[in-house]
Design a protein around this motif. Structure first.
Motif, PDB file in Angstrom:
ATOM      1  N   GLN A   1      -0.809   4.728  12.803  1.00 37.89           N
ATOM      2  CA  GLN A   1      -1.525   4.741  13.908  1.00 37.89           C
ATOM      3  C   GLN A   1      -1.672   6.098  14.746  1.00 37.89           C
ATOM      4  OE1 GLN A   1      -4.116   2.687  14.639  1.00 37.89           O
ATOM      5  NE2 GLN A   1      -3.498   0.961  13.228  1.00 37.89           N
ATOM      6  N   MET A   2      -0.317   6.512  14.877  1.00 35.97           N
ATOM      7  CA  MET A   2      -0.091   7.835  15.650  1.00 35.97           C
ATOM      8  C   MET A   2      -0.746   9.086  14.792  1.00 35.97           C
ATOM      9  SD  MET A   2       3.527   7.771  17.589  1.00 35.97           S
ATOM     10  CE  MET A   2       4.615   7.324  16.190  1.00 35.97           C
ATOM     11  N   ALA A   3      -0.523   9.150  13.352  1.00 35.43           N
ATOM     12  CA  ALA A   3      -1.165  10.009  12.587  1.00 35.43           C
ATOM     13  C   ALA A   3      -2.422  10.034  12.495  1.00 35.43           C
ATOM     14  CB  ALA A   3      -0.654   9.765  11.119  1.00 35.43           C
ATOM     15  N   HIS A   4      -3.158   8.847  12.435  1.00 33.15           N
ATOM     16  CA  HIS A   4      -4.595   8.595  12.787  1.00 33.15           C
ATOM     17  C   HIS A   4      -5.017   9.107  14.050  1.00 33.15           C
ATOM     18  CE1 HIS A   4      -7.940   4.981  12.852  1.00 33.15           C
ATOM     19  NE2 HIS A   4      -8.447   6.497  13.373  1.00 33.15           N
TER      20      HIS A   4
ATOM     21  N   GLY B   1      -1.337  -6.427  12.328  1.00 35.87           N
ATOM     22  CA  GLY B   1      -2.570  -7.168  13.062  1.00 35.87           C
ATOM     23  C   GLY B   1      -2.366  -6.537  14.565  1.00 35.87           C
ATOM     24  N   LYS B   2      -1.595  -5.891  14.943  1.00 36.01           N
ATOM     25  CA  LYS B   2      -1.524  -5.259  16.444  1.00 36.01           C
ATOM     26  C   LYS B   2      -0.604  -3.889  16.488  1.00 36.01           C
ATOM     27  CE  LYS B   2       2.667  -8.155  17.731  1.00 36.01           C
ATOM     28  NZ  LYS B   2       3.704  -7.570  16.946  1.00 36.01           N
ATOM     29  N   LEU B   3      -1.139  -3.212  17.409  1.00 33.79           N
ATOM     30  CA  LEU B   3      -0.499  -1.740  17.455  1.00 33.79           C
ATOM     31  C   LEU B   3       0.925  -1.952  18.260  1.00 33.79           C
ATOM     32  CD1 LEU B   3      -3.488   0.384  18.724  1.00 33.79           C
ATOM     33  CD2 LEU B   3      -2.569  -0.169  16.318  1.00 33.79           C
TER      34      LEU B   3
ATOM     35  N   GLU C   1       0.919   9.509  26.561  1.00 32.59           N
ATOM     36  CA  GLU C   1       1.466  10.732  27.314  1.00 32.59           C
ATOM     37  C   GLU C   1       1.144  11.754  26.765  1.00 32.59           C
ATOM     38  OE1 GLU C   1       5.629   9.770  26.758  1.00 32.59           O
ATOM     39  OE2 GLU C   1       5.550   8.030  28.305  1.00 32.59           O
ATOM     40  N   ALA C   2       0.652  11.848  25.423  1.00 37.20           N
ATOM     41  CA  ALA C   2       0.288  13.000  25.099  1.00 37.20           C
ATOM     42  C   ALA C   2      -1.107  13.359  24.942  1.00 37.20           C
ATOM     43  CB  ALA C   2       0.783  13.290  23.296  1.00 37.20           C
ATOM     44  N   ARG C   3      -1.744  12.543  25.722  1.00 36.53           N
ATOM     45  CA  ARG C   3      -3.182  12.558  25.901  1.00 36.53           C
ATOM     46  C   ARG C   3      -4.113  12.133  24.754  1.00 36.53           C
ATOM     47  NH1 ARG C   3      -1.526  16.486  29.394  1.00 36.53           N
ATOM     48  NH2 ARG C   3      -1.993  16.264  31.584  1.00 36.53           N
ATOM     49  N   ILE C   4      -3.468  11.365  24.002  1.00 36.77           N
ATOM     50  CA  ILE C   4      -4.416  10.642  22.723  1.00 36.77           C
ATOM     51  C   ILE C   4      -4.233   9.146  23.157  1.00 36.77           C
ATOM     52  CG2 ILE C   4      -4.384  10.525  20.256  1.00 36.77           C
ATOM     53  CD1 ILE C   4      -4.566  13.534  21.087  1.00 36.77           C
ATOM     54  N   ASP C   5      -5.330   8.687  23.160  1.00 39.43           N
ATOM     55  CA  ASP C   5      -5.280   7.196  23.234  1.00 39.43           C
ATOM     56  C   ASP C   5      -5.927   6.525  22.046  1.00 39.43           C
ATOM     57  OD1 ASP C   5      -5.962   4.639  24.321  1.00 39.43           O
ATOM     58  OD2 ASP C   5      -7.790   5.243  25.310  1.00 39.43           O
ATOM     59  N   ILE C   6      -4.886   5.701  21.365  1.00 43.76           N
ATOM     60  CA  ILE C   6      -5.132   4.939  20.413  1.00 43.76           C
ATOM     61  C   ILE C   6      -5.171   3.333  20.584  1.00 43.76           C
ATOM     62  CG2 ILE C   6      -4.030   6.639  18.907  1.00 43.76           C
ATOM     63  CD1 ILE C   6      -1.543   4.850  18.750  1.00 43.76           C
ATOM     64  N   SER C   7      -5.186   3.144  22.063  1.00 44.62           N
ATOM     65  CA  SER C   7      -5.409   1.713  22.134  1.00 44.62           C
ATOM     66  C   SER C   7      -6.424   0.993  21.525  1.00 44.62           C
ATOM     67  CB  SER C   7      -5.113   1.491  23.891  1.00 44.62           C
ATOM     68  OG  SER C   7      -6.414   1.948  24.436  1.00 44.62           O
ATOM     69  N   HIS C   8      -7.473   1.592  21.152  1.00 46.57           N
ATOM     70  CA  HIS C   8      -8.627   0.924  20.651  1.00 46.57           C
ATOM     71  C   HIS C   8      -8.554   0.982  19.309  1.00 46.57           C
ATOM     72  CE1 HIS C   8      -9.259   5.104  20.432  1.00 46.57           C
ATOM     73  NE2 HIS C   8     -10.107   4.986  19.357  1.00 46.57           N
ATOM     74  N   HIS C   9      -7.470   1.302  18.550  1.00 43.12           N
ATOM     75  CA  HIS C   9      -7.385   1.235  17.065  1.00 43.12           C
ATOM     76  C   HIS C   9      -6.962  -0.394  16.860  1.00 43.12           C
ATOM     77  CE1 HIS C   9      -6.109   5.766  16.223  1.00 43.12           C
ATOM     78  NE2 HIS C   9      -7.002   5.597  17.204  1.00 43.12           N
ATOM     79  N   THR C  10      -7.405  -0.598  15.763  1.00 42.48           N
ATOM     80  CA  THR C  10      -6.928  -1.859  14.992  1.00 42.48           C
ATOM     81  C   THR C  10      -5.958  -1.736  13.924  1.00 42.48           C
ATOM     82  OG1 THR C  10      -9.010  -1.880  13.339  1.00 42.48           O
ATOM     83  CG2 THR C  10      -9.190  -2.805  15.531  1.00 42.48           C
ATOM     84  N   SER C  11      -5.134  -2.811  13.710  1.00 43.64           N
ATOM     85  CA  SER C  11      -4.196  -2.896  12.605  1.00 43.64           C
ATOM     86  C   SER C  11      -4.875  -3.484  11.381  1.00 43.64           C
ATOM     87  CB  SER C  11      -2.971  -3.372  12.997  1.00 43.64           C
ATOM     88  OG  SER C  11      -1.918  -3.493  11.934  1.00 43.64           O
ATOM     89  N   ASP C  12      -5.351  -2.743  10.646  1.00 42.71           N
ATOM     90  CA  ASP C  12      -5.857  -3.359   9.318  1.00 42.71           C
ATOM     91  C   ASP C  12      -5.269  -3.461   7.996  1.00 42.71           C
ATOM     92  OD1 ASP C  12      -8.154  -3.487  11.122  1.00 42.71           O
ATOM     93  OD2 ASP C  12      -8.793  -1.375  10.676  1.00 42.71           O
ATOM     94  N   SER C  13      -5.468  -4.387   7.285  1.00 44.41           N
ATOM     95  CA  SER C  13      -5.105  -4.551   5.936  1.00 44.41           C
ATOM     96  C   SER C  13      -5.686  -3.633   4.953  1.00 44.41           C
ATOM     97  CB  SER C  13      -5.204  -5.940   5.443  1.00 44.41           C
ATOM     98  OG  SER C  13      -5.026  -5.960   3.847  1.00 44.41           O
ATOM     99  N   ILE C  14      -4.858  -3.055   4.106  1.00 46.55           N
ATOM    100  CA  ILE C  14      -5.313  -2.135   3.007  1.00 46.55           C
ATOM    101  C   ILE C  14      -6.672  -2.628   2.084  1.00 46.55           C
ATOM    102  CG2 ILE C  14      -3.797  -2.991   1.287  1.00 46.55           C
ATOM    103  CD1 ILE C  14      -3.631  -0.033   0.297  1.00 46.55           C
ATOM    104  N   GLU C  15      -6.462  -4.093   2.050  1.00 41.82           N
ATOM    105  CA  GLU C  15      -7.534  -4.829   1.502  1.00 41.82           C
ATOM    106  C   GLU C  15      -9.155  -4.308   1.919  1.00 41.82           C
ATOM    107  OE1 GLU C  15      -6.909  -6.844  -1.133  1.00 41.82           O
ATOM    108  OE2 GLU C  15      -4.923  -6.348  -0.853  1.00 41.82           O
ATOM    109  N   LYS C  16      -9.198  -4.052   3.249  1.00 42.36           N
ATOM    110  CA  LYS C  16     -10.422  -3.897   3.788  1.00 42.36           C
ATOM    111  C   LYS C  16     -11.055  -2.369   3.231  1.00 42.36           C
ATOM    112  CE  LYS C  16     -12.393  -2.785   8.437  1.00 42.36           C
ATOM    113  NZ  LYS C  16     -11.924  -2.819  10.036  1.00 42.36           N
ATOM    114  N   TYR C  17      -9.881  -1.480   2.543  1.00 41.03           N
ATOM    115  CA  TYR C  17     -10.793  -0.082   2.443  1.00 41.03           C
ATOM    116  C   TYR C  17     -10.590  -0.069   0.810  1.00 41.03           C
ATOM    117  CZ  TYR C  17     -10.101   0.541   7.343  1.00 41.03           C
ATOM    118  OH  TYR C  17     -10.299   0.624   8.608  1.00 41.03           O
ATOM    119  N   LEU C  18     -10.245  -1.115  -0.023  1.00 46.03           N
ATOM    120  CA  LEU C  18      -9.877  -0.756  -1.669  1.00 46.03           C
ATOM    121  C   LEU C  18     -11.272  -0.348  -2.201  1.00 46.03           C
ATOM    122  CD1 LEU C  18      -7.432  -3.630  -2.535  1.00 46.03           C
ATOM    123  CD2 LEU C  18      -6.988  -1.100  -2.381  1.00 46.03           C
TER     124      LEU C  18
END
Length: 141
Positions: free
Chosen positions: A15-18, A39-41, A51-68
């Protein structure tokens, strides 16, 4: 350019890398997923990124299956320690990379130490992904 960042839980490092990669270039299509998505951040990851001014709070924790079934320019794994097995991705991928990081969610100790581990890993991820962006992902303008 389509990029998928993989980890096990998809709650912290991926999530941070994203977040970092998307902040470098809004034209990149960046997604993240996990082989055992939580399923959660991780709330601490959200906090140190903010704190580094990057908002990832809207990201979702997804299964790899979604992108296969999707096609990817890059799939990047970010798991780190010897105790972890990096996920493999069997979908359509042009380039596979591994850039490993410690899992700050496994840090134990005082709240100050745990916070410092999240910040250390956050900053390591920023540095590594910025170098990747400059060397391989930056679109010619």
């Amino acid at each position: 350019m389509r990029i998928l960042i993989l980890c096990t839980g998809n709650s912290c490092r991926s999530q941070m890398a994203h977040g970092w990669l998307q902040s470098f270039d809004s034209k990149l299509e960046v997604y993240s997923a996990g082989t055992k998505a939580s399923g959660k951040l991780n709330s601490k990851a959200v906090e140190v990124m903010l704190e580094a001014r990057i908002d990832i709070s809207h990201h979702t924790s997804d299964s790899i299956e979604k992108y296969l079934n999707d096609e990817w320019d890059y799939v990047i794994t970010v798991c780190g320690g010897a105790n972890e097995s990096c996920p493999t991705f069997n979908g359509k991928v042009k380039h596979r990379l591994h850039i490993g990081f410690d899992d700050p969610s496994e840090a134990v100790g005082t709240p100050e130490f745990i916070n410092s581990e999240f910040i250390r890993v956050r900053d390591e991820i920023k540095k590594a992904f910025y170098e990747l962006y400059i060397s391989k992902l930056k679109s010619d303008e």
